[in-house]
Design an enzyme around this catalytic site. Structure first.
Site, PDB file in Angstrom:
ATOM      1  N   SER B  45      32.620-124.593 -50.099  1.00 48.81           N
ATOM      2  CA  SER B  45      34.033-124.443 -49.754  1.00 48.81           C
ATOM      3  C   SER B  45      34.240-125.199 -48.551  1.00 48.81           C
ATOM      4  O   SER B  45      33.598-125.037 -47.607  1.00 48.81           O
ATOM      5  CB  SER B  45      34.467-123.057 -49.432  1.00 48.81           C
ATOM      6  OG  SER B  45      35.733-123.001 -49.581  1.00 48.81           O
ATOM      7  N   GLU B  46      35.417-126.232 -48.843  1.00 46.41           N
ATOM      8  CA  GLU B  46      35.440-127.282 -47.678  1.00 46.41           C
ATOM      9  C   GLU B  46      35.830-126.847 -46.199  1.00 46.41           C
ATOM     10  O   GLU B  46      35.736-127.578 -45.435  1.00 46.41           O
ATOM     11  CB  GLU B  46      36.488-128.518 -48.403  1.00 46.41           C
ATOM     12  CG  GLU B  46      37.984-128.065 -48.403  1.00 46.41           C
ATOM     13  CD  GLU B  46      38.320-127.751 -49.928  1.00 46.41           C
ATOM     14  OE1 GLU B  46      36.997-127.212 -50.702  1.00 46.41           O
ATOM     15  OE2 GLU B  46      39.292-127.965 -50.216  1.00 46.41           O
ATOM     16  N   ASN B  47      36.175-125.691 -46.151  1.00 46.74           N
ATOM     17  CA  ASN B  47      36.455-125.196 -44.591  1.00 46.74           C
ATOM     18  C   ASN B  47      35.140-124.652 -44.175  1.00 46.74           C
ATOM     19  O   ASN B  47      35.306-124.486 -42.913  1.00 46.74           O
ATOM     20  CB  ASN B  47      37.309-123.848 -44.918  1.00 46.74           C
ATOM     21  CG  ASN B  47      36.952-122.616 -45.694  1.00 46.74           C
ATOM     22  OD1 ASN B  47      36.225-122.857 -46.722  1.00 46.74           O
ATOM     23  ND2 ASN B  47      36.903-121.527 -45.048  1.00 46.74           N
ATOM     24  N   GLY B  48      34.112-124.937 -44.590  1.00 51.68           N
ATOM     25  CA  GLY B  48      33.035-124.795 -44.038  1.00 51.68           C
ATOM     26  C   GLY B  48      31.914-123.850 -44.366  1.00 51.68           C
ATOM     27  O   GLY B  48      31.322-123.325 -43.295  1.00 51.68           O
ATOM     28  N   SER B  87      31.422-130.473 -43.244  1.00 54.35           N
ATOM     29  CA  SER B  87      31.564-130.333 -44.585  1.00 54.35           C
ATOM     30  C   SER B  87      31.982-131.677 -45.373  1.00 54.35           C
ATOM     31  O   SER B  87      31.739-131.742 -46.822  1.00 54.35           O
ATOM     32  CB  SER B  87      33.008-129.354 -44.602  1.00 54.35           C
ATOM     33  OG  SER B  87      33.420-129.058 -46.059  1.00 54.35           O
TER      34      SER B  87
END
Lengths: 233, 217
Positions: B45-48, B87
């Site tokens: 997930s690109e938020n980390g 990320s």
């Protein structure tokens, strides 16, 4: 040990003024600098230019600064779920620059690391790249994106010590580490401020050199934006 | 015709052992529910976070552990957390094997639009522009037509673009299609859907070769 500790949020925000550019860590409402935002609301500084992935919700996060019409410009990647934001944007009161999320992170990191600009493939061929320099590398096109310039970076960490060393928790890390040292003054608020020597140097996410002021935050609400659960069998 | 879960189920068959996968918001998120359990896959997930697990049990939600849709999640053994620049290093550096995202429009040349309707909706692109500009393997999950019944598979996108020439495969409620140099190549039909149904719902060039099999779900 060079101490970065200040007594409270008032001392941490000394020097903030109208028309400044601020960076705020956080993704949605996760990992936002709640204490610094509350103090900016209290100070009532206006004409702010804010760099933050999101713009909070109507009654929390950066939404509080929007309610007081303290923000002139937002640079973000995603701004849904905020009616007041949408109203100000459509009426023209608020200038909004939407940029790809990875570009936002990299423009912070470039500022932190001393790069004037970076090439990214994100946004090539779209309106995001209009008016920007482009260049081909190995047959693929890239867009030149400049490092941010900001007066203050407000970040939030889980634990920190007097030397300014920071440790983040879970996905509340997000943009916070990338913004440390990316502005003239970096203000870190932490859930737990511990004495030096307590944190294991191997576990530090951000060394204190990137932090100018650190303070013990208070009364974290840590609001959940989308509470999703599953049932026990 | 498939519902949203049916689209997710069909896309799950594209996920292979050892893949790192980024799932967008909406139908793509459902794909995680249908991946075979005899293969090893990690969701990014690109938020980390890498190694996302299911939603937490009630009472175990943690404001510090969310996905890119800001939903509370859990992590699986072997998971890791990281900052946003890291990320997008995973994404831009092509370390993620498969990207699945939604779209408002896809053009026959692989252009995609999914972030803005001028004058109506401006929420922003989030990580979508980074994902489509870098990923080598992109599958679009969407309904074949919009709410007004107009085709979302077009000769040219009419909305502001998210990326150019990047979409390779599309799975809709009606069909599986591949983006080729000559247009949308029809690969599979959804159960109960005819080739004519797909023709009627596709504005862009549709390439139909031989018999088109029905999806095997």
């Amino acid at each position: 040990m060079i101490s970065k500790k200040v007594a409270n949020v008032q001392e941490a925000l000394k020097g903030v003024a109208d028309n400044m550019t601020f960076m705020f860590g956080g993704f949605g409402l996760s990992g936002i600098p709640e204490n610094s935002i509350a103090e900016l609301v209290r100070l009532g500084v206006k004409g702010l230019k804010c760099i933050s992935n999101n713009a909070g919700v109507d009654d929390f996060g950066l939404g509080l600064l929007l309610q007081g019409k303290q923000i002139d410009k937002m640079t973000s990647s995603y701004v849904g779920e905020n009616d007041e934001f949408e109203r100000q944007m459509l009426s023209g009161e608020l200038e909004v620059e939407l940029i790809p999320q990875g570009t936002l992170a990299e423009r912070c990191r470039a500022a932190q690391a001393g790069f004037p600009a970076v090439y990214t493939p994100a946004g090539y061929g779209t309106e995001v790249a209009e008016g920007k320099e482009t260049r081909e590398f190995d047959g693929k096109m890239y867009v030149l994106e400049y490092a941010f310039k900001a007066d203050f970076a407000f970040v939030k960490a889980w634990k920190g010590d007097e030397a300014g060393n920071l440790i983040f928790k879970g996905t509340a890390r997000n943009f916070n580490p990338n913004m440390c040292g990316a502005a003239k003054i970096t203000v870190a608020e932490v859930e737990e401020l511990v004495p030096v020597g307590t944190l294991d140097p191997n576990q530090i996410h951000i060394p204190g050199i990137f932090v100018k002021r650190i303070f013990q935050g208070e009364r974290y609400e840590k609001r959940i934006e989308q509470r999703t659960v599953r049932q026990r069998d | 015709m498939l519902d949203k879960n049916g689209i997710a189920k069909r896309i799950a068959k594209e996920v292979q052992d050892g893949y790192y996968v980024n799932l967008g918001i909406g139908i793509p998120t459902l794909v995680a529910n249908y991946v075979r359990d005899d293969i090893e896959v990690e969701f990014q997930s690109e938020n980390g976070v890498l190694g996302m697990g299911p939603f937490p049990f009630e009472g175990e939600e943690d404001a510090d552990i969310i996905n890119a849709g800001k939903q509370t999640i859990t992590t699986l053994p072997g998971a890791s957390f990281f900052d946003s620049a890291t990320s997008f290093s995973m994404i831009r550096g092509q370390h993620v094997d498969l990207t699945i995202l939604g779209a408002m429009e896809v053009a026959e040349n692989g252009d995609i639009a999914n972030w803005k309707i001028p004058g109506k909706m401006v929420k922003g692109m989030g990580g979508a522009m980074d994902l489509v500009a870098s990923a080598e393997n992109i599958i679009v999950a969407m309904m074949h037509t919009n709410r007004a019944g107009a085709s979302k598979l077009l000769k040219r996108c009419s909305l502001p673009l998210t990326g150019v020439g990047c979409v390779k495969k599309i799975v809709t409620n009606l069909a599986v299609l591949e983006v080729t140099a000559n247009g949308f190549k029809l690969l599979e039909r959804a159960p109960g859907v005819s080739v004519d149904d797909i023709k009627n719902a596709t504005e862009g060039t549709l390439i139909i070769e031989d018999d088109i099999p029905e999806m095997n779900l």
